[in-house]
Design a protein around this motif. Structure first.
Motif, PDB file in Angstrom:
ATOM      1  N   PRO A  29       0.794  -1.233   0.000  1.00 51.41           N
ATOM      2  CA  PRO A  29       0.000   0.000   0.000  1.00 51.41           C
ATOM      3  C   PRO A  29       0.833   1.294   0.000  1.00 51.41           C
ATOM      4  N   ASP A  30       2.125   1.214   0.365  1.00 54.03           N
ATOM      5  CA  ASP A  30       2.928   2.433   0.510  1.00 54.03           C
ATOM      6  C   ASP A  30       4.139   2.537  -0.415  1.00 54.03           C
ATOM      7  N   ARG A  31       4.622   1.411  -0.955  1.00 51.97           N
ATOM      8  CA  ARG A  31       5.853   1.392  -1.750  1.00 51.97           C
ATOM      9  C   ARG A  31       5.666   0.526  -2.981  1.00 51.97           C
ATOM     10  N   PHE A  32       6.530   0.719  -3.963  1.00 49.98           N
ATOM     11  CA  PHE A  32       6.564  -0.170  -5.123  1.00 49.98           C
ATOM     12  C   PHE A  32       8.018  -0.379  -5.531  1.00 49.98           C
ATOM     13  N   ALA A  33       8.263  -1.489  -6.218  1.00 47.31           N
ATOM     14  CA  ALA A  33       9.621  -1.835  -6.633  1.00 47.31           C
ATOM     15  C   ALA A  33      10.064  -0.952  -7.792  1.00 47.31           C
ATOM     16  N   ALA A  34      11.163  -0.246  -7.603  1.00 49.09           N
ATOM     17  CA  ALA A  34      11.696   0.641  -8.633  1.00 49.09           C
ATOM     18  C   ALA A  34      12.029  -0.134  -9.907  1.00 49.09           C
ATOM     19  N   GLU A  35      12.486  -1.373  -9.755  1.00 48.45           N
ATOM     20  CA  GLU A  35      12.848  -2.178 -10.923  1.00 48.45           C
ATOM     21  C   GLU A  35      11.630  -2.463 -11.804  1.00 48.45           C
ATOM     22  N   ASP A  36      10.466  -2.689 -11.191  1.00 46.82           N
ATOM     23  CA  ASP A  36       9.242  -2.882 -11.981  1.00 46.82           C
ATOM     24  C   ASP A  36       8.918  -1.624 -12.779  1.00 46.82           C
ATOM     25  N   ALA A  37       9.064  -0.458 -12.161  1.00 45.97           N
ATOM     26  CA  ALA A  37       8.786   0.805 -12.848  1.00 45.97           C
ATOM     27  C   ALA A  37       9.758   1.018 -14.016  1.00 45.97           C
ATOM     28  N   ARG A  38      11.040   0.687 -13.810  1.00 49.40           N
ATOM     29  CA  ARG A  38      12.030   0.812 -14.880  1.00 49.40           C
ATOM     30  C   ARG A  38      11.676  -0.103 -16.055  1.00 49.40           C
ATOM     31  N   THR A  93      -0.465   8.315 -27.933  1.00 48.76           N
ATOM     32  CA  THR A  93      -0.677   6.902 -28.205  1.00 48.76           C
ATOM     33  C   THR A  93      -0.905   6.148 -26.903  1.00 48.76           C
ATOM     34  N   VAL A  94      -1.945   5.321 -26.888  1.00 52.37           N
ATOM     35  CA  VAL A  94      -2.285   4.534 -25.709  1.00 52.37           C
ATOM     36  C   VAL A  94      -2.067   3.061 -26.051  1.00 52.37           C
ATOM     37  N   TRP A  95      -1.410   2.342 -25.132  1.00 52.07           N
ATOM     38  CA  TRP A  95      -1.138   0.916 -25.319  1.00 52.07           C
ATOM     39  C   TRP A  95      -2.000   0.111 -24.357  1.00 52.07           C
ATOM     40  N   ARG A  96      -2.610  -0.959 -24.843  1.00 51.60           N
ATOM     41  CA  ARG A  96      -3.414  -1.859 -24.014  1.00 51.60           C
ATOM     42  C   ARG A  96      -2.527  -3.008 -23.562  1.00 51.60           C
ATOM     43  N   CYS A  97      -2.412  -3.168 -22.236  1.00 53.02           N
ATOM     44  CA  CYS A  97      -1.611  -4.246 -21.648  1.00 53.02           C
ATOM     45  C   CYS A  97      -2.436  -4.864 -20.516  1.00 53.02           C
ATOM     46  N   GLY A  98      -3.037  -6.022 -20.766  1.00 51.02           N
ATOM     47  CA  GLY A  98      -3.888  -6.649 -19.758  1.00 51.02           C
ATOM     48  C   GLY A  98      -5.065  -5.745 -19.448  1.00 51.02           C
ATOM     49  N   GLN A  99      -5.286  -5.498 -18.166  1.00 51.80           N
ATOM     50  CA  GLN A  99      -6.410  -4.655 -17.759  1.00 51.80           C
ATOM     51  C   GLN A  99      -6.082  -3.158 -17.764  1.00 51.80           C
ATOM     52  N   TYR A 100      -4.955  -2.793 -18.364  1.00 51.22           N
ATOM     53  CA  TYR A 100      -4.497  -1.398 -18.309  1.00 51.22           C
ATOM     54  C   TYR A 100      -4.389  -0.764 -19.689  1.00 51.22           C
ATOM     55  N   LYS A 101      -4.584   0.566 -19.712  1.00 51.74           N
ATOM     56  CA  LYS A 101      -4.254   1.410 -20.860  1.00 51.74           C
ATOM     57  C   LYS A 101      -3.106   2.277 -20.357  1.00 51.74           C
ATOM     58  N   ILE A 102      -2.027   2.362 -21.111  1.00 49.24           N
ATOM     59  CA  ILE A 102      -0.849   3.075 -20.610  1.00 49.24           C
ATOM     60  C   ILE A 102      -0.245   3.939 -21.714  1.00 49.24           C
ATOM     61  N   THR A 103       0.228   5.117 -21.325  1.00 46.80           N
ATOM     62  CA  THR A 103       0.891   6.052 -22.229  1.00 46.80           C
ATOM     63  C   THR A 103       2.200   6.485 -21.589  1.00 46.80           C
ATOM     64  N   ASN A 104       3.270   6.486 -22.375  1.00 39.93           N
ATOM     65  CA  ASN A 104       4.583   6.919 -21.905  1.00 39.93           C
ATOM     66  C   ASN A 104       4.816   8.346 -22.390  1.00 39.93           C
ATOM     67  N   HIS A 105       4.753   9.317 -21.467  1.00 45.60           N
ATOM     68  CA  HIS A 105       4.968  10.723 -21.803  1.00 45.60           C
ATOM     69  C   HIS A 105       6.433  11.131 -21.619  1.00 45.60           C
ATOM     70  N   GLY A 106       7.298  10.199 -21.267  1.00 44.01           N
ATOM     71  CA  GLY A 106       8.706  10.513 -21.029  1.00 44.01           C
ATOM     72  C   GLY A 106       8.984  10.672 -19.552  1.00 44.01           C
ATOM     73  N   GLY A 107       8.489  11.745 -18.945  1.00 43.62           N
ATOM     74  CA  GLY A 107       8.707  11.991 -17.517  1.00 43.62           C
ATOM     75  C   GLY A 107       7.736  11.240 -16.632  1.00 43.62           C
ATOM     76  N   GLU A 129       5.632   8.440 -11.836  1.00 40.13           N
ATOM     77  CA  GLU A 129       6.483   9.594 -12.111  1.00 40.13           C
ATOM     78  C   GLU A 129       7.958   9.273 -11.890  1.00 40.13           C
ATOM     79  N   PHE A 130       8.801   9.888 -12.729  1.00 39.40           N
ATOM     80  CA  PHE A 130      10.248   9.668 -12.688  1.00 39.40           C
ATOM     81  C   PHE A 130      10.945  10.999 -12.444  1.00 39.40           C
ATOM     82  N   ASP A 131      12.109  10.942 -11.773  1.00 35.29           N
ATOM     83  CA  ASP A 131      12.871  12.167 -11.529  1.00 35.29           C
ATOM     84  C   ASP A 131      13.662  12.545 -12.787  1.00 35.29           C
ATOM     85  N   PRO A 132      14.363  13.683 -12.782  1.00 33.59           N
ATOM     86  CA  PRO A 132      15.098  14.121 -13.986  1.00 33.59           C
ATOM     87  C   PRO A 132      16.175  13.137 -14.463  1.00 33.59           C
ATOM     88  N   ARG A 133      16.670  12.277 -13.559  1.00 33.93           N
ATOM     89  CA  ARG A 133      17.677  11.283 -13.949  1.00 33.93           C
ATOM     90  C   ARG A 133      17.047  10.034 -14.550  1.00 33.93           C
TER      91      ARG A 133
END
Length: 177
Positions: A29-38, A93-107, A129-133
């Motif tokens: 409920p409070d954290r997520f794995a950074a590697e999954d986000a990458r 552009t929106v991508w369908r992946c399983g039960q999700y619709k996802i868009t990569n805006h860069g940041g 959300e991702f930081d500037p790095r």
């Protein structure tokens, strides 16, 4: 390295993305794995988005009818047909992946459940959300603010939904600040 907007996602990529999003959204409920986000950011092709994105939804209702003392039925009331028109400007552009619709805006990566969007009664959207790095920072959820503007001396009202994102979770190893 991000893929070009003309790329496609293989079924294997879509399954990996959906599984990583399941873990990000539901494991803790409070954290997520950074590697999954990458992983999700690496696999979802970057889609250039305009500086201004607007969506709209208009609803109209046809005339209703009322009958009193209808034979064998009693009083009857029938609402008119509801018509809905939706559209948008500056969508990516929106991508369908399983039960999700996802868009990569860069940041950030915008994530919506398939049967939900900004106009749903209870919208189910999140933003990774991702930081500037380029490191995963936080996950926010969509929290709309609805405003109704009444037109004086008429029965018309205009509803406006302003989108807002509220803090939800932090990436492992990232401290808010």
């Amino acid at each position: 390295m991000p893929r070009s907007a003309s790329s496609t996602l293989s079924i294997d990529d879509r399954l990996v993305i959906a599984a990583a999003l399941d873990r990000i959204l539901y494991d803790d409920p409070d954290r997520f794995a950074a590697e999954d986000a990458r992983t999700v950011r690496r696999l979802v092709p970057y889609a250039r988005s305009s500086w201004l994105r607007l969506g709209f939804r208009a609803e109209t209702k046809g005339p209703s009818m009322r009958g009193e003392g209808a034979g064998g039925v009693g009083d009857v009331h029938m609402d008119g047909d509801k018509k809905v028109v939706e559209g948008g400007v500056g969508e990516s552009t929106v991508w369908r992946c399983g039960q999700y619709k996802i868009t990569n805006h860069g940041g950030d990566l915008e994530i919506w459940q398939v049967m939900s969007d900004e106009f749903a009664e209870h919208p189910k959207g999140a933003r990774l959300e991702f930081d500037p790095r380029g490191e995963p920072e936080r996950l926010t959820f969509f929290q709309p603010r609805d405003i109704e503007l009444r037109i004086p001396f008429t029965s018309f009202a205009i509803g406006v939904r302003l989108g807002g994102w509220q803090d939800w979770k932090q990436a492992d190893g990232h401290t808010p600040g």
